[in-house]
Design an enzyme around this catalytic site. Structure first.
Site, PDB file in Angstrom:
ATOM      1  CG  HIS A 161      -1.709 -10.100   3.970  1.00  0.00           C
ATOM      2  ND1 HIS A 161      -1.473  -9.534   2.661  1.00  0.00           N
ATOM      3  CD2 HIS A 161      -0.847 -10.286   4.590  1.00  0.00           C
ATOM      4  CE1 HIS A 161      -0.026  -9.752   2.559  1.00  0.00           C
ATOM      5  NE2 HIS A 161       0.408 -10.267   3.648  1.00  0.00           N
ATOM      6  CG  ASP A 190       3.278 -10.540   5.579  1.00  0.00           C
ATOM      7  OD1 ASP A 190       4.008 -11.141   5.813  1.00  0.00           O
ATOM      8  OD2 ASP A 190       3.194  -9.902   4.546  1.00  0.00           O
ATOM      9  CE1 TYR A 229      -3.292 -10.376  -0.735  1.00  0.00           C
ATOM     10  CE2 TYR A 229      -4.985  -8.879  -0.698  1.00  0.00           C
ATOM     11  CZ  TYR A 229      -4.089  -9.229  -0.065  1.00  0.00           C
ATOM     12  OH  TYR A 229      -3.530  -8.959   1.025  1.00  0.00           O
ATOM     13  CB  CYS A 287      -0.963   0.097   1.317  1.00  0.00           C
ATOM     14  SG  CYS A 287       0.017   0.010   2.792  1.00  0.00           S
TER      15      CYS A 287
END
Length: 689
Positions: free
Chosen positions: A174, A266, A171, A30
């Site tokens: 997470h 993470d 994806y 991000c």
């Protein structure tokens, strides 16, 4: 020029139909710019490619309007109108011979849809899983929803190919998207073919991967990003189970991008995780597949990178934060310039940009996010435009950054440091529990200064205004830092608190002073790291510590750096008592007096000393004295006197470093008035009415 030990890092790696020119892989991350600042974002990604990253990926890219993650600002690929914006980024990445990757994302239960006001969807009827406990629930997807979602993902993959991307992600990591939610038992309670058994829970991930391969796989690689563990045992995804999932789909994707979940695990800060902390989780993945594997671990050491490739852990060195701190990390290894690597300190200031919907920033790399907006480059800076000499008073993070940047421009620079060492607050704070990696801010800049013969340093140089006026420097930079207040003034109190008890400030503790008694109250009205770190320091030295804050939790701002819950757990495990929702009102006669911030009900705590962690005051006496002598500047040959960093207004280390860079970039540039926006911004075009 390259040390042969590192040759393995520059071997090409085939990823499906494309080939990465080396093993350096900037995984999706991000940045707080997204659809609002597309040119700034494209420029930032392009500089990563220029710096040698063979693969440069986007952040999450929303691919359908029915799932948005407002207030976070990521990229969007909702329809064809978004393609040109993404193509601009691809062009900047391709310009330097790198591959461009896109991470298609449908956040599902992680998206409250505050912008589109659509009803979120997920595998089950559950509240949305956001960072802010939104009072919104997702509805259970039916078969038609699943079919639509597969179609939407396929359409987005085709649009990504049109934009020019070389890698199109599936994806599933997470806990931030629909595929992770289908994989994990804690979200997926379905009894149909998409729930229950492991084979059923991976069904949608398999279908989406197959759809993507069929749509774009002839020309684009299709990586699959998956989290190996949610760190909650069999209550969530766990390593052995996810390894079984990978085994069942081993050869289907073109690359496995492996992480742990959630994002806060993470991307742990250096205070709570060392370089390579994910290795125990990823060590068996390559035994399960012949496809290349990429993993992360905040790697900045090329020796560690070589080790994990040679030992068979990964094929590609994944990086987000290290690529932010130093976009040219691969090139510096390739050119044998290891001493010039700007190592990530793991502070997660970069993450705070995303959490505040603001452009990304970095403590180590002050150009991050300002590559297009201000025209800054992490490795290049324009040559000097005059013969002017610069005096920098203060050798903290702001002064050091200013000195090394001005030195690289070619100016004659003198640093006058009042003490006997450089680094200022960084040197002091790096000695506190968990903050040792922060010394890299100082060490990188000292290494750069050692290479600059036009920069001199003088220690034990506490200067007065008369001293400065007599030196003959054309430009004076006051980078004298700040001191923590001891009067309680901060967020809660804008006037001093009545203290009739021993007070020690954070500066006192960092300078080696300690309370006389053993019972201490740390009152944290700063809400970042300092209060909790000092509580941990004192508890480790045997003091009985009570941490008190007006907030509802410890170090509440560190939610933006994703470490608040780690900090609170650390304090609890250390035996520190925690009291929240209290404001300090007075201290006398061996006790601290508080009031509840909600009811104003009074309470007391026994204490031998109070550590107020509240506000700071700039060390501005020299600047004010020089400003008072403004009429004498011309005779002294002075063209400007400027306070920067904490000496102007205390803030984070990242702010201080940025201020140092900004002065160096703007010296001898055309003056910017207060009426002119000092950076470029992208203006949205108006639709026809």
């Amino acid at each position: 020029m390259r040390d042969p030990r590192y040759d393995i890092l520059f071997e090409p790696v085939k990823i499906g139909p494309v080939t990465a020119r080396n093993r350096f892989f900037q995984v999706p991350h991000c940045n707080g710019m997204g659809y609002r600042d597309p040119t700034a974002l494209a420029t930032m990604r392009g500089i990563k490619a220029e710096g040698g990253w063979a693969v440069v990926c986007t952040e999450q890219v929303e691919f359908h309007y029915s799932s948005d993650i407002t207030p976070f600002i990521e990229l969007r690929l909702w329809d064809d109108r978004d393609v040109p914006m993404l193509a601009r980024m691809v062009d900047k990445i391709h310009e330097h011979g790198s591959l461009a990757g896109i991470e298609l994302a449908y956040n599902g239960m992680n998206g409250p849809n505050l912008y589109g006001r659509e009803v979120p969807m997920g595998p089950a009827h559950l509240p949305v899983a956001t960072f802010t406990y939104e009072p919104v629930q997702a509805r259970r997807m039916d078969k038609a929803d699943i079919a639509n979602l597969r179609r939407w993902h396929r359409q987005a993959a085709l649009r990504a190919r049109t934009a020019g991307f070389d890698l199109v992600y599936v994806y599933a990591a997470h806990a931030l998207g629909f595929l992770h939610h289908f994989l994990s038992r804690r979200y997926n309670d379905r009894t149909d073919e998409y729930g229950g058994s492991l084979e059923n829970r991976i069904r949608l991930m398999r279908e989406i991967t197959q759809d993507t391969k069929e749509a774009v796989g002839a020309t684009c690689a299709v990586p699959l990003r998956i989290s190996l563990d949610e760190l909650m045992g069999e209550g969530g995804l766990y390593k052995e189970e996810v390894e079984d999932m990978i085994g069942l789909m081993a050869e289907l994707p073109d690359l496995w991008d492996v992480t742990i979940a959630g994002w806060e695990n993470d991307s742990r800060t250096s205070r709570f995780a060392e370089e390579g902390h994910e290795e125990p989780f990823i060590k068996h993945v390559k035994r399960l597949t012949t496809k290349p594997v990429v993993g992360v671990g905040r790697y900045t050491s090329p020796d560690a990178m070589v080790r994990i490739v040679k030992s068979g852990l990964v094929d590609l060195i994944g990086a987000a934060r290290p690529s932010i701190a130093d976009p040219f990390l691969p090139k510096k290894i390739e050119e044998g310039r290891l001493e010039d690597i700007r190592e990530c300190i793991g502070c997660n200031i970069c993450v705070s940009g995303d959490f505040s919907s603001a452009p990304i920033r970095c403590t180590q790399n002050p150009t991050m996010g300002d590559e297009w907006r201000r025209g800054w480059h992490p490795e290049r800076i324009r040559a000097r435009e005059s013969e002017a000499r610069v005096l920098i008073v203060g050798g903290g993070p702001s002064g050091l950054e200013c000195a090394q940047a001005l030195g690289k421009r070619g100016y004659g620079v003198v640093i006058a440091e009042a003490g006997t060492s450089l680094g200022g607050r960084v040197t002091r704070e790096a000695k506190l529990p968990g903050l040792a990696a922060w010394a890299r801010v100082r060490d990188y800049r000292l290494q750069q200064l050692h290479q600059l013969p036009n920069v001199e340093t003088y220690f034990d140089s506490s200067l007065t205004a008369d001293d400065v006026l007599g030196f003959g420097f054309e430009h004076v930079v006051v980078a004298t830092g700040a001191r923590w207040r001891g009067d309680g003034v901060g967020h809660q109190h804008t006037r001093p608190v009545r203290f009739e008890a021993p007070i020690l400030t954070p500066d006192d503790l960092m300078e080696g002073k300690r309370p006389v008694g053993r019972t201490v109250v740390v009152w944290d009205d700063d809400h970042y790291y300092m209060g909790s770190v000092l509580a941990e320091l004192l508890a480790g030295e045997g003091y009985s510590v009570t941490y008190v804050t007006p907030a509802a939790e410890v170090a509440t701002w560190t939610r933006a750096t994703m470490e608040q819950h780690f900090i609170q757990a650390r304090l609890i495990e250390t035996g520190i008592a925690i009291r929240t929702g209290l404001t300090l009102t007075a201290a006398a006669n061996g006790e601290a007096q508080f009031a509840c911030i909600y009811t104003r009900r009074p309470s007391t705590l026994p204490c031998d000393a109070i550590i107020p962690v509240t506000g700071r005051l700039p060390n501005e006496s020299l600047f004010l004295a020089l400003d008072a002598h403004r009429a004498n500047w011309r005779d002294a040959g002075i063209l400007s006197v400027t306070a920067i960093g904490d000496a102007r207004a205390p803030a984070t280390i990242a702010h201080a470093v940025h201020a140092g860079r900004r002065f160096a970039e703007e010296l001898d540039a055309p003056p910017i008035t207060g009426d002119t926006v000092p950076f470029k911004r992208e203006i949205a075009g108006l639709e026809d009415w």
